[in-house]
Write an enzyme that holds these catalytic residues in place. Structure first.
Site, PDB file in Angstrom:
ATOM      1  N   GLU A  76       0.822  -1.208   0.000  1.00 29.46           N
ATOM      2  CA  GLU A  76       0.000   0.000   0.000  1.00 29.46           C
ATOM      3  C   GLU A  76       0.864   1.269   0.000  1.00 29.46           C
ATOM      4  O   GLU A  76       0.566   2.214  -0.712  1.00 29.46           O
ATOM      5  CB  GLU A  76      -0.902  -0.032   1.252  1.00 29.46           C
ATOM      6  CG  GLU A  76      -1.846   1.133   1.384  1.00 29.46           C
ATOM      7  CD  GLU A  76      -3.094   0.984   0.536  1.00 29.46           C
ATOM      8  OE1 GLU A  76      -3.255  -0.074  -0.106  1.00 29.46           O
ATOM      9  OE2 GLU A  76      -3.891   1.926   0.516  1.00 29.46           O
ATOM     10  N   ASP A  77       1.914   1.272   0.786  1.00 29.98           N
ATOM     11  CA  ASP A  77       2.618   2.532   1.040  1.00 29.98           C
ATOM     12  C   ASP A  77       4.028   2.636   0.473  1.00 29.98           C
ATOM     13  O   ASP A  77       4.676   3.672   0.641  1.00 29.98           O
ATOM     14  CB  ASP A  77       2.701   2.785   2.562  1.00 29.98           C
ATOM     15  CG  ASP A  77       1.328   3.019   3.165  1.00 29.98           C
ATOM     16  OD1 ASP A  77       0.421   3.408   2.408  1.00 29.98           O
ATOM     17  OD2 ASP A  77       1.157   2.806   4.376  1.00 29.98           O
TER      18      ASP A  77
END
Ligand code: MN
Length: 696
Positions: A76-77
């Site tokens: 996700e990051d």
């Protein structure tokens, strides 16, 4: 923050066979990939996944889950892909990380689109492996613990609200009461700061007043049970401000009226001891009738087991007591996670252990509803969840297609659908959607719902809307035919027909308007004679009954033939009076009469063509039709009824095609003329049983 060796030690403690090297690699990987990213607290970002992994070790989860927790934010990051995870940590971890990443989708959704119940269902449906959900819950718990670092109050509020509405109920659903309580406590503090402060102050005040009542009562309970020879552990606590506040608002009472602010827990060695202990407590103190619950013999839906009772302590204070064994306690507080952790050590194949546990609980449940509740991971397996490109979430039955999705978004969108992109790719409209798909509907200029969609849509909404739209369209077509027939009828009455006469006819016939009248004519619900009578009452009294043409009567004359020459109507095109016709002269034989557009005429290019027309009052011929009806009981009879109502004799009927849910018949029927045939077609098209009707 847990250090690398501490984490590994914690896992090794309960799972000596855990792959130490893999745990170490995951630890280093998350530190490297998150690099210099920072949390709102100012801590390095990687402290978060490491803390989440720590929470998972408290539940004694397997090494894959710990690794998943460490990696849960990398996709996700950071720039890491699921493929990278798979290459480094294998397919199982990749699948789990992918699952957790997908759950993060909802956090990106616009707030107004997120109905809490929908989201809970979505999270459950997406968590095909319970470990995915456990990591997500631990992730949220840690984020709540560090919520106060976030500067923007709106953001804190949003996260707290989401936790209260979605994650705490989910934790409860899977029996993670510890998580549930802590999440609620932290969210409550953020959402209702005033209530929180007031209740906390009151609790402090009480505590100062009676100087540690909780410990004193716990000791009394323990003594009473020890005297009876039971070895137990007793712990007591004040209820959390949130549960006191909940009671206050549920029962509409003031703080003073909430009497049971203390709760005690008795942990016994055996199940039998639980009942013995309760008996002793009930004879030592007065108990409140109706407050006693036996969740040992009848566990809660999520597997929770305990005895609950309320006692009047020293005649004034009401205290709650929960009695359970140590094992029950573990399972109660950490739900299925604990259940699974217990089991996996005695089973060679821990992989399927949790699934087996689930099945075990299902077997033990009493009725269908409870069973559904237990199989919470299976409960939504008949549903799928799909997103609009803007992130709005829609819940549909399994097997739903882009068309169902479009109608779920809005009926108008459904009606103007011409195509769809699923996850950015053009896909056929009949493609069943998968969980988590992003569906973009391509709109046409005008609404044009297709009948064939009925062959694959699964939602009632889409089905009903398509039917309605198709019927309206057919109705308009039928009315158009009716309007042409009306012009013809109008010439046969002995008066000029203007708007006034039409209005009069509509009233006399009890119809709704001109469109209704034209539809009634087009679908042959009204005979010519009835229409004429309505237009000019009494005008048909001296009219020949023959105008109604009795069925089977055949009277055909052809103009344009040499007198004495015979003719035959061609079997290929089946001309009926009213069709434009030509004749092919054949040596020594009769003239063969074709419709002007008959393909067989190509074979007669070098013969003599005769320009023919129908004699006045010609009627009676064979019409050939192709009729597609819905394949369900009664539709064939309904179709036959249409022919009967139109005084038409069907002489041949054969099935030519079957394409679920439709079946197509070729039909030969005796008709009077072209307008009769047109009316039969209209009436067929207007029938609920018929999907399509055409002349062949
Ligand atoms: Mn996270």
């Amino acid at each position: 923050m847990l250090r690398q060796f501490e984490l590994v030690e914690k896992v090794k403690d309960y799972d000596p066979d855990a792959d130490e090297a893999a745990l170490n690699r995951a630890y280093v990987y998350t530190v490297q990939k998150h690099g210099a990213q920072k949390r709102a607290s100012g801590d390095p970002y990687f402290s978060h996944p490491i803390e989440v992994a720590g929470l998972m070790t408290d539940l004694q989860l397997d090494e894959q889950t710990i690794i998943t927790a460490l990696l849960h934010d990398t996709v996700e990051d950071t720039l890491v892909t699921i493929e990278d995870i798979e290459a480094n940590f294998g397919p199982e971890v990749a699948r789990l990380v992918d699952g957790v990443t997908k759950l993060s989708k909802i956090e990106a959704m616009p707030e107004n689109e997120r109905a809490a119940e929908n989201l809970r269902k979505f999270l459950l449906a997406m968590s095909e492996d319970i470990r995915v959900l456990l990591v997500k819950l631990a992730d949220r718990l840690h984020n709540m613990r560090t919520l106060h670092f976030i500067k923007k109050p709106e953001k804190r509020q949003r996260i707290a609200r989401e936790t209260m509405d979605i994650y705490a109920p989910l934790a409860e659903r899977v029996g993670m009461y510890e998580y549930m309580r802590e999440m609620q406590a932290l969210a409550f503090r953020e959402l209702e700061p005033e209530a929180y402060t007031t209740i906390t102050k009151r609790l402090d005040h009480l505590r100062n007043q009676d100087g540690g009542q909780v410990d004193a009562i716990a000791l009394k309970i323990k003594q009473a049970l020890a005297e009876a020879g039971l070895t137990v552990e007793v712990s007591g606590r004040e209820k959390h401000p949130f549960s006191i506040w909940q009671k206050m608002s549920e029962r509409h009472v003031s703080f003073e009226q909430v009497t049971d602010i203390m709760a005690f827990r008795v942990i016994t060695e055996t199940e039998a001891d639980c009942y013995t202990a309760m008996g002793i407590l009930h004879t030592t103190w007065q108990f409140l009738p109706g407050r006693f619950k036996d969740y040992i013999s009848t566990p809660k839906n999520n597997g929770y087991r305990s005895l609950h009772t309320s006692l009047m302590y020293e005649n004034s204070m009401r205290v709650e007591v929960q009695i359970r064994t140590r094992e029950m306690h573990q399972r109660n507080e950490f739900g299925l996670a604990a259940h699974w952790a217990y089991k996996q050590h005695d089973e060679a194949d821990g992989q399927v252990g949790w699934l087996r546990d689930l099945i075990e609980i299902v077997d033990a449940s009493h009725d269908a509803e409870e069973l559904l509740e237990h199989t919470r991971l299976a409960i939504y397996q008949d549903r799928i969840f799909a997103f609009t490109p803007k992130g709005a979430l829609f819940q549909l039955p399994k097997g739903s297609t882009s068309v169902d999705f479009a109608f779920a978004v809005h009926t108008d969108l459904g009606l103007s659908t011409v195509g769809a992109k699923i996850n950015g790719r053009h896909m056929p409209l009949r493609t069943p959607l998968n969980n988590g798909d992003v569906v973009e509907i391509i709109k046409g200029a005008a609404p044009e719902p297709q009948l064939s969609w009925l062959g694959f849509v699964v939602t009632g909404k889409a089905r009903a809307a398509i039917r309605r739209a198709v019927r309206l369209k057919e109705r308009a077509e039928v009315a158009q035919i009716g309007s042409k027939l009306f012009d013809e009828i109008a010439t046969q009455v002995p008066a000029r027909i203007g708007k006034k006469a039409i209005r009069g006819a509509i009233d006399r016939l009890g119809l709704d308007g001109a469109e209704d009248l034209m539809h009634a004519i087009g679908s042959a619900k009204l005979s010519d004679r009835e229409v004429m009578e309505a237009l000019v009452p009494g005008c048909t009294a001296d009219m020949d009954e023959d105008a109604q043409w009795p069925a089977r009567d055949r009277a055909i004359s052809i103009k344009g033939l040499t007198p004495g020459v015979g003719f035959e109507l061609a079997q290929c095109c089946h001309p009926v009076p009213g069709d434009r016709i030509v004749g092919l002269r054949r040596k020594g034989e009769t003239v063969l009469v074709h419709t002007i557009d008959c393909l067989e005429l190509i074979n007669g290019v070098d013969t003599d063509w005769l320009d023919l027309s129908w004699g006045k009052r010609s009627h009676g011929a064979v019409g050939r039709l192709s009729v597609t009806i819905y394949d369900r009981p009664g539709t064939l009879a309904e179709m036959a009824g249409v022919f009967a109502q139109n005084k038409t004799n069907v002489t041949s009927l054969s099935q030519s095609e079957f394409d679920d849910p439709f079946v197509t018949y070729e039909i030969e029927a005796q008709v009077q003329d072209l307008s009769h045939l047109a009316r039969i077609l209209s009436a067929l098209r207007a029938s609920d049983a018929v999907a399509q009707a055409e002349r062949l």
